[in-house]
Design a protein around this motif. Structure first.
Motif, short mmCIF file in Angstrom:
data_model
loop_
_atom_site.label_atom_id
_atom_site.label_comp_id
_atom_site.label_asym_id
_atom_site.label_seq_id
_atom_site.Cartn_x
_atom_site.Cartn_y
_atom_site.Cartn_z
N PHE A 133 28.75 -33.84 -10.79
CA PHE A 133 28.89 -35.29 -10.70
C PHE A 133 27.95 -35.96 -11.69
O PHE A 133 26.83 -35.52 -11.86
CB PHE A 133 28.55 -35.76 -9.29
CG PHE A 133 29.48 -35.24 -8.26
CD1 PHE A 133 30.73 -35.83 -8.06
CD2 PHE A 133 29.14 -34.15 -7.48
CE1 PHE A 133 31.59 -35.35 -7.10
CE2 PHE A 133 30.00 -33.65 -6.52
CZ PHE A 133 31.24 -34.26 -6.33
N ASN A 134 28.43 -37.02 -12.31
CA ASN A 134 27.56 -37.78 -13.19
C ASN A 134 26.63 -38.66 -12.37
O ASN A 134 26.94 -39.05 -11.26
CB ASN A 134 28.39 -38.67 -14.13
CG ASN A 134 29.07 -37.84 -15.19
OD1 ASN A 134 28.63 -36.75 -15.51
ND2 ASN A 134 30.15 -38.35 -15.74
N CYS A 135 25.48 -38.91 -12.94
CA CYS A 135 24.51 -39.75 -12.22
C CYS A 135 24.97 -41.20 -12.23
O CYS A 135 25.60 -41.65 -13.16
CB CYS A 135 23.13 -39.61 -12.81
SG CYS A 135 23.04 -39.20 -14.53
N GLY A 136 24.63 -41.90 -11.19
CA GLY A 136 25.01 -43.30 -11.08
C GLY A 136 23.90 -44.21 -11.57
O GLY A 136 22.80 -43.78 -11.87
N SER A 137 24.21 -45.48 -11.63
CA SER A 137 23.24 -46.45 -12.10
C SER A 137 22.00 -46.52 -11.21
O SER A 137 20.89 -46.74 -11.70
CB SER A 137 23.90 -47.83 -12.22
OG SER A 137 24.91 -47.78 -13.19
N ALA A 138 22.16 -46.31 -9.92
CA ALA A 138 21.00 -46.32 -9.02
C ALA A 138 20.04 -45.18 -9.37
O ALA A 138 18.82 -45.34 -9.29
CB ALA A 138 21.45 -46.20 -7.57
N LYS A 190 23.57 -36.57 -27.37
CA LYS A 190 24.71 -35.91 -28.00
C LYS A 190 25.96 -35.99 -27.12
O LYS A 190 26.94 -35.32 -27.37
CB LYS A 190 24.36 -34.45 -28.30
CG LYS A 190 23.23 -34.34 -29.31
CD LYS A 190 22.87 -32.91 -29.60
CE LYS A 190 21.74 -32.87 -30.62
NZ LYS A 190 21.35 -31.51 -30.93
N GLY A 191 25.88 -36.82 -26.06
CA GLY A 191 27.05 -37.05 -25.23
C GLY A 191 27.11 -36.27 -23.94
O GLY A 191 27.91 -36.56 -23.07
N PHE A 192 26.24 -35.25 -23.80
CA PHE A 192 26.23 -34.49 -22.55
C PHE A 192 24.86 -33.86 -22.34
O PHE A 192 24.11 -33.61 -23.28
CB PHE A 192 27.30 -33.40 -22.53
CG PHE A 192 27.04 -32.28 -23.50
CD1 PHE A 192 26.33 -31.15 -23.10
CD2 PHE A 192 27.49 -32.35 -24.80
CE1 PHE A 192 26.07 -30.12 -23.99
CE2 PHE A 192 27.24 -31.33 -25.70
CZ PHE A 192 26.52 -30.21 -25.30
N TYR A 193 24.54 -33.62 -21.06
CA TYR A 193 23.31 -32.93 -20.66
C TYR A 193 23.74 -31.59 -20.08
O TYR A 193 24.57 -31.54 -19.17
CB TYR A 193 22.56 -33.76 -19.61
CG TYR A 193 21.32 -33.10 -19.08
CD1 TYR A 193 20.12 -33.20 -19.78
CD2 TYR A 193 21.34 -32.39 -17.90
CE1 TYR A 193 18.97 -32.60 -19.30
CE2 TYR A 193 20.19 -31.79 -17.41
CZ TYR A 193 19.01 -31.89 -18.12
OH TYR A 193 17.88 -31.30 -17.64
N CYS A 249 22.88 -44.42 -20.32
CA CYS A 249 22.95 -43.05 -20.86
C CYS A 249 22.52 -42.00 -19.84
O CYS A 249 21.34 -41.89 -19.50
CB CYS A 249 22.08 -42.95 -22.11
SG CYS A 249 22.11 -41.31 -22.86
N ASN A 250 23.47 -41.22 -19.37
CA ASN A 250 23.18 -40.15 -18.42
C ASN A 250 22.28 -39.08 -19.02
O ASN A 250 21.42 -38.53 -18.33
CB ASN A 250 24.47 -39.52 -17.92
CG ASN A 250 25.26 -40.45 -17.03
OD1 ASN A 250 24.73 -41.37 -16.43
ND2 ASN A 250 26.57 -40.22 -16.96
N VAL A 251 22.47 -38.76 -20.30
CA VAL A 251 21.68 -37.72 -20.95
C VAL A 251 20.20 -38.08 -20.93
O VAL A 251 19.35 -37.26 -20.59
CB VAL A 251 22.18 -37.49 -22.40
CG1 VAL A 251 21.25 -36.56 -23.16
CG2 VAL A 251 23.61 -36.97 -22.39
N LYS A 267 27.88 -29.49 -16.97
CA LYS A 267 27.55 -30.39 -18.07
C LYS A 267 27.75 -31.81 -17.56
O LYS A 267 28.81 -32.16 -17.07
CB LYS A 267 28.43 -30.14 -19.29
CG LYS A 267 28.02 -28.91 -20.05
CD LYS A 267 28.73 -28.81 -21.38
CE LYS A 267 28.23 -27.60 -22.13
NZ LYS A 267 28.90 -27.45 -23.41
N ILE A 268 26.69 -32.61 -17.67
CA ILE A 268 26.75 -33.99 -17.23
C ILE A 268 26.93 -34.84 -18.48
O ILE A 268 26.08 -34.83 -19.37
CB ILE A 268 25.46 -34.37 -16.48
CG1 ILE A 268 25.31 -33.47 -15.25
CG2 ILE A 268 25.46 -35.84 -16.12
CD1 ILE A 268 23.97 -33.57 -14.57
N SER A 269 28.04 -35.55 -18.54
CA SER A 269 28.34 -36.31 -19.75
C SER A 269 28.09 -37.80 -19.56
O SER A 269 28.03 -38.30 -18.45
CB SER A 269 29.78 -36.08 -20.17
OG SER A 269 30.66 -36.54 -19.17
#
Length: 71
Positions: free
Chosen positions: A1-6, A29-32, A60-62, A38-40
Motif C-alpha cells: 500500500f502507498n502511504c497516505g497524506s496523514a 526516482k518514482g518508487f521506494y 512524494c511517497n519516496v 515497491k512503493i510508488s
C-alpha cells in the motif's frame, strides 16, 4: 500500500521531534524499494531532487518513506 497524506504529516512531526536534518534532500526516482514491495509515487511520477518543502508539496511517497526509515 502507498502511504497516505496523514503518514507524511506524522513523519514530518517525528523528524522535527527527533532532530532530523530538515535540510535533507534526495532524488525521487518514482518508487521506494521496500524489498517485499515497491512503493510508488502517484502515477509513478519521478519528482527529481527535492527537500521537505518540495516533497510535501508534491506528496512524494519516496521522500517520506526514506525519512521514516532513517528516523
Amino acid at each position: 500500500f502507498n502511504c497516505g497524506s496523514a503518514f507524511k504529516i506524522a513523519v514530518t512531526a517525528a523528524a522535527i521531534e527527533s532532530g532530523f536534518d530538515m535540510n535533507f534532500t534526495l532524488t525521487c526516482k518514482g518508487f521506494y524499494d521496500a524489498k517485499s514491495n515497491k512503493i510508488s509515487c502517484y502515477n509513478g511520477n519521478k519528482h527529481g531532487h527535492e527537500g521537505f518543502k518540495e516533497a510535501f508539496a508534491k506528496s512524494c511517497n519516496v521522500f517520506f518513506c526514506t525519512v521514516a526509515q532513517k528516523i
